[in-house]
Design a protein around this motif. Structure first.
Motif, PDB file in Angstrom:
ATOM      1  N   ASP A   8      41.672  59.985  57.305  1.00 31.94           N
ATOM      2  CA  ASP A   8      41.753  60.632  58.615  1.00 31.94           C
ATOM      3  C   ASP A   8      40.504  60.360  59.432  1.00 31.94           C
ATOM      4  O   ASP A   8      40.570  60.064  60.623  1.00 31.94           O
ATOM      5  CB  ASP A   8      41.932  62.152  58.459  1.00 31.94           C
ATOM      6  CG  ASP A   8      43.352  62.501  58.065  1.00 31.94           C
ATOM      7  OD1 ASP A   8      44.238  61.645  58.232  1.00 31.94           O
ATOM      8  OD2 ASP A   8      43.565  63.618  57.596  1.00 31.94           O
ATOM      9  N   ALA A   9      39.355  60.433  58.768  1.00 32.29           N
ATOM     10  CA  ALA A   9      38.089  60.274  59.472  1.00 32.29           C
ATOM     11  C   ALA A   9      37.879  58.830  59.928  1.00 32.29           C
ATOM     12  O   ALA A   9      37.411  58.581  61.032  1.00 32.29           O
ATOM     13  CB  ALA A   9      36.941  60.715  58.575  1.00 32.29           C
ATOM     14  N   VAL A  10      38.238  57.898  59.060  1.00 31.04           N
ATOM     15  CA  VAL A  10      37.963  56.489  59.371  1.00 31.04           C
ATOM     16  C   VAL A  10      39.051  55.872  60.242  1.00 31.04           C
ATOM     17  O   VAL A  10      38.764  55.194  61.233  1.00 31.04           O
ATOM     18  CB  VAL A  10      37.808  55.665  58.064  1.00 31.04           C
ATOM     19  CG1 VAL A  10      37.572  54.191  58.382  1.00 31.04           C
ATOM     20  CG2 VAL A  10      36.655  56.213  57.235  1.00 31.04           C
ATOM     21  N   LEU A  11      40.300  56.116  59.894  1.00 29.24           N
ATOM     22  CA  LEU A  11      41.403  55.424  60.561  1.00 29.24           C
ATOM     23  C   LEU A  11      42.119  56.272  61.602  1.00 29.24           C
ATOM     24  O   LEU A  11      42.747  55.731  62.504  1.00 29.24           O
ATOM     25  CB  LEU A  11      42.423  54.938  59.521  1.00 29.24           C
ATOM     26  CG  LEU A  11      41.862  53.985  58.445  1.00 29.24           C
ATOM     27  CD1 LEU A  11      42.971  53.632  57.453  1.00 29.24           C
ATOM     28  CD2 LEU A  11      41.287  52.725  59.058  1.00 29.24           C
ATOM     29  N   GLY A  12      42.059  57.574  61.473  1.00 28.13           N
ATOM     30  CA  GLY A  12      42.756  58.445  62.413  1.00 28.13           C
ATOM     31  C   GLY A  12      44.262  58.391  62.217  1.00 28.13           C
ATOM     32  O   GLY A  12      44.736  58.187  61.103  1.00 28.13           O
ATOM     33  N   GLU A  13      45.006  58.539  63.327  1.00 29.65           N
ATOM     34  CA  GLU A  13      46.455  58.549  63.270  1.00 29.65           C
ATOM     35  C   GLU A  13      46.966  57.200  62.777  1.00 29.65           C
ATOM     36  O   GLU A  13      46.545  56.164  63.273  1.00 29.65           O
ATOM     37  CB  GLU A  13      46.999  58.837  64.668  1.00 29.65           C
ATOM     38  CG  GLU A  13      48.248  59.678  64.649  1.00 29.65           C
ATOM     39  CD  GLU A  13      48.753  59.939  66.059  1.00 29.65           C
ATOM     40  OE1 GLU A  13      49.953  60.078  66.229  1.00 29.65           O
ATOM     41  OE2 GLU A  13      47.917  59.973  66.967  1.00 29.65           O
ATOM     42  N   ARG A  14      47.862  57.236  61.805  1.00 26.92           N
ATOM     43  CA  ARG A  14      48.261  55.966  61.193  1.00 26.92           C
ATOM     44  C   ARG A  14      49.610  56.103  60.504  1.00 26.92           C
ATOM     45  O   ARG A  14      50.083  57.197  60.236  1.00 26.92           O
ATOM     46  CB  ARG A  14      47.229  55.541  60.162  1.00 26.92           C
ATOM     47  CG  ARG A  14      47.213  56.468  58.966  1.00 26.92           C
ATOM     48  CD  ARG A  14      45.988  56.348  58.128  1.00 26.92           C
ATOM     49  NE  ARG A  14      46.025  57.323  57.051  1.00 26.92           N
ATOM     50  CZ  ARG A  14      45.673  58.598  57.199  1.00 26.92           C
ATOM     51  NH1 ARG A  14      45.251  59.031  58.360  1.00 26.92           N
ATOM     52  NH2 ARG A  14      45.780  59.449  56.203  1.00 26.92           N
ATOM     53  N   GLN A  15      50.220  54.951  60.220  1.00 29.51           N
ATOM     54  CA  GLN A  15      51.377  54.928  59.341  1.00 29.51           C
ATOM     55  C   GLN A  15      51.284  53.682  58.480  1.00 29.51           C
ATOM     56  O   GLN A  15      50.577  52.730  58.817  1.00 29.51           O
ATOM     57  CB  GLN A  15      52.676  54.962  60.148  1.00 29.51           C
ATOM     58  CG  GLN A  15      52.895  53.740  61.028  1.00 29.51           C
ATOM     59  CD  GLN A  15      54.086  53.945  61.955  1.00 29.51           C
ATOM     60  OE1 GLN A  15      54.452  55.068  62.279  1.00 29.51           O
ATOM     61  NE2 GLN A  15      54.678  52.841  62.391  1.00 29.51           N
ATOM     62  N   ILE A  16      52.006  53.685  57.369  1.00 29.50           N
ATOM     63  CA  ILE A  16      51.906  52.572  56.429  1.00 29.50           C
ATOM     64  C   ILE A  16      52.583  51.336  56.996  1.00 29.50           C
ATOM     65  O   ILE A  16      53.723  51.383  57.466  1.00 29.50           O
ATOM     66  CB  ILE A  16      52.532  52.962  55.073  1.00 29.50           C
ATOM     67  CG1 ILE A  16      51.685  54.053  54.419  1.00 29.50           C
ATOM     68  CG2 ILE A  16      52.625  51.747  54.165  1.00 29.50           C
ATOM     69  CD1 ILE A  16      52.292  54.605  53.134  1.00 29.50           C
ATOM     70  N   PHE A  17      51.864  50.227  57.001  1.00 33.07           N
ATOM     71  CA  PHE A  17      52.393  48.950  57.456  1.00 33.07           C
ATOM     72  C   PHE A  17      53.004  48.198  56.282  1.00 33.07           C
ATOM     73  O   PHE A  17      54.165  47.821  56.313  1.00 33.07           O
ATOM     74  CB  PHE A  17      51.292  48.147  58.134  1.00 33.07           C
ATOM     75  CG  PHE A  17      51.716  46.761  58.535  1.00 33.07           C
ATOM     76  CD1 PHE A  17      52.740  46.578  59.445  1.00 33.07           C
ATOM     77  CD2 PHE A  17      51.077  45.648  58.006  1.00 33.07           C
ATOM     78  CE1 PHE A  17      53.135  45.299  59.830  1.00 33.07           C
ATOM     79  CE2 PHE A  17      51.463  44.370  58.384  1.00 33.07           C
ATOM     80  CZ  PHE A  17      52.492  44.191  59.291  1.00 33.07           C
ATOM     81  N   HIS A  18      52.220  47.960  55.264  1.00 33.05           N
ATOM     82  CA  HIS A  18      52.770  47.443  54.010  1.00 33.05           C
ATOM     83  C   HIS A  18      51.806  47.708  52.852  1.00 33.05           C
ATOM     84  O   HIS A  18      50.668  48.102  53.056  1.00 33.05           O
ATOM     85  CB  HIS A  18      53.183  45.971  54.113  1.00 33.05           C
ATOM     86  CG  HIS A  18      52.034  45.016  54.250  1.00 33.05           C
ATOM     87  ND1 HIS A  18      52.210  43.673  54.509  1.00 33.05           N
ATOM     88  CD2 HIS A  18      50.686  45.193  54.180  1.00 33.05           C
ATOM     89  CE1 HIS A  18      51.028  43.084  54.567  1.00 33.05           C
ATOM     90  NE2 HIS A  18      50.098  43.965  54.382  1.00 33.05           N
ATOM     91  N   ILE A  19      52.322  47.475  51.651  1.00 37.93           N
ATOM     92  CA  ILE A  19      51.530  47.737  50.458  1.00 37.93           C
ATOM     93  C   ILE A  19      51.453  46.459  49.632  1.00 37.93           C
ATOM     94  O   ILE A  19      52.472  45.804  49.407  1.00 37.93           O
ATOM     95  CB  ILE A  19      52.165  48.865  49.615  1.00 37.93           C
ATOM     96  CG1 ILE A  19      52.254  50.151  50.448  1.00 37.93           C
ATOM     97  CG2 ILE A  19      51.361  49.109  48.348  1.00 37.93           C
ATOM     98  CD1 ILE A  19      52.990  51.283  49.734  1.00 37.93           C
ATOM     99  N   ILE A  20      50.246  46.107  49.249  1.00 39.48           N
ATOM    100  CA  ILE A  20      50.070  44.941  48.396  1.00 39.48           C
ATOM    101  C   ILE A  20      49.346  45.350  47.111  1.00 39.48           C
ATOM    102  O   ILE A  20      48.922  46.492  46.978  1.00 39.48           O
ATOM    103  CB  ILE A  20      49.265  43.820  49.096  1.00 39.48           C
ATOM    104  CG1 ILE A  20      47.831  44.285  49.383  1.00 39.48           C
ATOM    105  CG2 ILE A  20      49.957  43.362  50.374  1.00 39.48           C
ATOM    106  CD1 ILE A  20      46.872  43.153  49.643  1.00 39.48           C
TER     107      ILE A  20
END
Ligand SMILES: [Zn+2]
Length: 84
Positions: A8-20
Protein backbone atom coordinates in the motif's frame (compact mmCIF):
# COMPACT_ATOMS: atom_id res chain seq x y z
CA UNK A 1 -0.36 -7.86 7.50
CA UNK A 2 3.01 -6.18 7.18
CA UNK A 3 3.62 -7.04 3.54
CA UNK A 4 0.23 -5.73 2.42
CA UNK A 5 0.80 -2.39 4.15
CA UNK A 6 4.21 -2.22 2.52
CA UNK A 7 2.54 -2.69 -0.86
CA UNK A 8 0.00 0.00 0.00
CA UNK A 9 2.77 2.40 0.94
CA UNK A 10 4.97 1.76 -2.07
CA UNK A 11 2.51 1.03 -4.86
CA UNK A 12 -0.77 2.49 -3.66
CA UNK A 13 -3.97 1.53 -5.48
CA UNK A 14 -3.30 -1.53 -7.59
CA UNK A 15 -4.56 -4.76 -9.07
CA UNK A 16 -2.76 -7.92 -10.12
CA UNK A 17 -1.48 -7.83 -13.69
CA UNK A 18 0.14 -11.25 -13.79
CA UNK A 19 2.06 -13.71 -11.67
CA UNK A 20 5.37 -15.27 -12.56
CA UNK A 21 7.84 -17.51 -10.80
CA UNK A 22 10.18 -15.45 -8.66
CA UNK A 23 13.71 -15.70 -10.08
CA UNK A 24 15.08 -15.61 -6.55
CA UNK A 25 12.97 -17.97 -4.47
CA UNK A 26 10.83 -19.75 -7.09
CA UNK A 27 7.54 -18.78 -5.46
CA UNK A 28 4.98 -16.30 -6.73
CA UNK A 29 6.21 -12.94 -7.94
CA UNK A 30 3.28 -10.65 -8.63
CA UNK A 31 3.20 -7.82 -11.15
CA UNK A 32 0.75 -5.04 -10.38
CA UNK A 33 -1.00 -2.57 -12.65
CA UNK A 34 -2.94 0.58 -11.79
CA UNK A 35 -6.70 -0.02 -11.57
CA UNK A 36 -7.64 2.89 -13.84
CA UNK A 37 -4.70 3.59 -16.14
CA UNK A 38 -3.67 -0.08 -16.52
CA UNK A 39 -0.11 1.13 -16.24
CA UNK A 40 2.37 -1.35 -14.84
CA UNK A 41 3.29 0.06 -11.44
CA UNK A 42 5.51 -2.53 -9.83
CA UNK A 43 6.25 -6.05 -8.77
CA UNK A 44 6.55 -7.84 -5.49
CA UNK A 45 7.48 -11.18 -3.96
CA UNK A 46 5.97 -11.86 -0.60
CA UNK A 47 8.43 -14.62 0.19
CA UNK A 48 11.48 -12.44 -0.52
CA UNK A 49 9.80 -9.47 1.17
CA UNK A 50 10.62 -7.61 -2.04
CA UNK A 51 8.73 -4.69 -3.56
CA UNK A 52 9.82 -2.69 -6.59
CA UNK A 53 8.05 0.31 -8.01
CA UNK A 54 8.42 1.03 -11.70
CA UNK A 55 9.07 4.65 -12.58
CA UNK A 56 7.62 5.30 -15.99
CA UNK A 57 7.08 8.97 -16.71
CA UNK A 58 6.61 8.37 -20.42
CA UNK A 59 3.34 6.50 -20.05
CA UNK A 60 2.11 9.05 -17.54
CA UNK A 61 2.39 11.69 -20.24
CA UNK A 62 0.34 9.61 -22.64
CA UNK A 63 -2.63 9.20 -20.34
CA UNK A 64 -6.01 9.48 -21.98
CA UNK A 65 -7.62 12.95 -21.85
CA UNK A 66 -10.48 11.79 -19.62
CA UNK A 67 -8.10 10.88 -16.79
CA UNK A 68 -7.39 14.36 -15.53
CA UNK A 69 -6.29 16.57 -18.41
CA UNK A 70 -9.67 18.30 -18.60
CA UNK A 71 -9.12 19.53 -15.06
CA UNK A 72 -5.85 21.09 -16.09
CA UNK A 73 -7.53 22.97 -18.94
CA UNK A 74 -9.80 24.69 -16.45
CA UNK A 75 -6.76 26.07 -14.73
CA UNK A 76 -5.55 27.60 -17.97
CA UNK A 77 -8.65 29.00 -19.70
CA UNK A 78 -6.57 30.93 -22.21
CA UNK A 79 -5.53 27.63 -23.76
CA UNK A 80 -9.15 26.91 -24.55
CA UNK A 81 -9.76 30.41 -25.90
CA UNK A 82 -6.81 30.16 -28.23
CA UNK A 83 -8.28 27.15 -29.95
CA UNK A 84 -11.88 28.44 -30.10
ZN1 LIG B 1 10.92 -14.45 -4.19
Amino acid sequence: MYFESLLDAVLGERQIFHIIECPVCGLEEIYYEHCVTKRLIGRACRNCNFVQKFENRKSEASLKPNSGCTLKLDHFPYLKNRKA
